[in-house]
Write a protein that holds these residues in place. Structure first.
Motif, PDB file in Angstrom:
ATOM      1  N   ARG A   1       9.550  59.395   5.019  1.00  0.00           N
ATOM      2  CA  ARG A   1      10.514  59.086   3.954  1.00  0.00           C
ATOM      3  C   ARG A   1       9.794  58.732   2.648  1.00  0.00           C
TER       4      ARG A   1
ATOM      5  N   THR B   1      20.581  64.593   8.596  1.00  0.00           N
ATOM      6  CA  THR B   1      19.681  65.056   7.543  1.00  0.00           C
ATOM      7  C   THR B   1      20.166  66.384   6.962  1.00  0.00           C
TER       8      THR B   1
ATOM      9  N   GLU C   1      25.565  61.960  -2.756  1.00  0.00           N
ATOM     10  CA  GLU C   1      24.339  61.737  -1.993  1.00  0.00           C
ATOM     11  C   GLU C   1      23.145  61.598  -2.940  1.00  0.00           C
TER      12      GLU C   1
ATOM     13  N   LYS D   1      21.465  58.769   0.019  1.00  0.00           N
ATOM     14  CA  LYS D   1      21.726  58.879   1.464  1.00  0.00           C
ATOM     15  C   LYS D   1      22.521  60.144   1.756  1.00  0.00           C
TER      16      LYS D   1
ATOM     17  N   GLU E   1      18.646  60.041   7.638  1.00  0.00           N
ATOM     18  CA  GLU E   1      18.948  58.652   7.967  1.00  0.00           C
ATOM     19  C   GLU E   1      19.236  58.548   9.444  1.00  0.00           C
TER      20      GLU E   1
ATOM     21  N   GLU F   1      10.794  65.882  10.832  1.00  0.00           N
ATOM     22  CA  GLU F   1      11.865  65.027  11.375  1.00  0.00           C
ATOM     23  C   GLU F   1      12.158  65.401  12.832  1.00  0.00           C
TER      24      GLU F   1
ATOM     25  N   TYR G   1      21.114  61.050  14.095  1.00  0.00           N
ATOM     26  CA  TYR G   1      20.186  61.174  12.966  1.00  0.00           C
ATOM     27  C   TYR G   1      20.762  62.272  12.072  1.00  0.00           C
TER      28      TYR G   1
END
Ligand code: URA
Ligand code: SF4
Length: 216
Positions: free
Chosen positions: A28, A100, A68, A73, A50, A137, A98
């Motif tokens: 991140r 993304t 966003e 976020k 997140e 990720e 999760y």
């Protein structure tokens, strides 16, 4: 050569910005400084994924939208509200997922008279440039299941021949970056909001998500 990064378009890549080690916090932090393609220039900030590294399900959208981009976020605007409601109906707790996007910066054009920023789909090159973040990720979270939200995410993960209409609501077992992954593709929640028959589109979206919910 692009006037914006100085790099030719086919040289766009986030690769040099990836950290050598560390989990989601390191990713991140590094992504906040990514200059791998021109999209960082006009956007407010990087919108990274997140959720917990222990999440069993990963949801992959297209790119951050206006809200966003401002809040930093993913899925906090209108599409995110619809997504959360649909997930709950499908028996998936949004707080345990999760969440993304295939692309981490907001791409838009300005509607000056109305002082609005209008979403523009990222190009294939931009999505490819941003791919290393999504790959990282996936490698950290190792989800049991990936829910693919729409064509941009599908092409980023499964290649340019991906067609959401052909595979939505099915369970795919595919090798992604050398790892076997289980995926359930569906439409993007924004397409539900734009649909002429919103109720039918929403029901279809929930029923695709139920396929994912049953696997968890
Ligand atoms: N649409 C997306 O694809 N992602 C977001 O985070 C918000 C809207
Ligand atoms: Fe980097 Fe992705 Fe942002 Fe491009 S969109 S600058 S590759 S984080």
């Amino acid at each position: 050569m692009s006037p914006r990064t100085g790099a030719p378009e086919d040289a766009y890549t986030a690769e040099p910005y990836l950290p050598d080690r560390g989990g989601l916090p390191a990713l991140r932090k590094a992504a906040a400084g990514c200059r791998g393609c021109p999209l960082h220039r006009d956007a407010t900030q990087t919108v990274f994924g997140e959720g917990t590294a222990k999440a069993r399900v990963m949801l992959v959208g297209e790119q951050p939208g206006d809200q966003e981009d401002r809040q930093g976020k993913p899925f906090v605007g209108p599409a995110g509200k619809l997504l959360d409601r649909a997930l709950e109906e499908a028996g998936i707790d949004p707080a345990e997922a999760y969440v993304t996007n295939a692309v981490k910066h907001f791409r838009f054009t300005r509607d000056e008279p109305r002082k609005r920023r209008i979403h523009k789909a990222p190009t294939l090159r931009e999505a490819a440039a941003c791919g290393p973040w999504l790959a990282a990720e996936l490698a950290v979270v190792e989800p049991e299941l990936v829910v693919v939200l729409g064509a941009t995410a599908g092409k980023a993960l499964l290649g340019s021949s991906f067609r959401v209409t052909q595979v939505r609501g099915t369970v795919l077992e595919e090798e992604i970056h050398g790892q076997p992954r289980r995926l359930v593709p569906t439409v993007h929640p924004s397409s539900v909001l734009r649909s002429d028959d919103r109720e039918a589109a929403y029901r279809g979206f929930v029923s695709d998500l139920e396929v994912a919910g049953r696997l968890l």
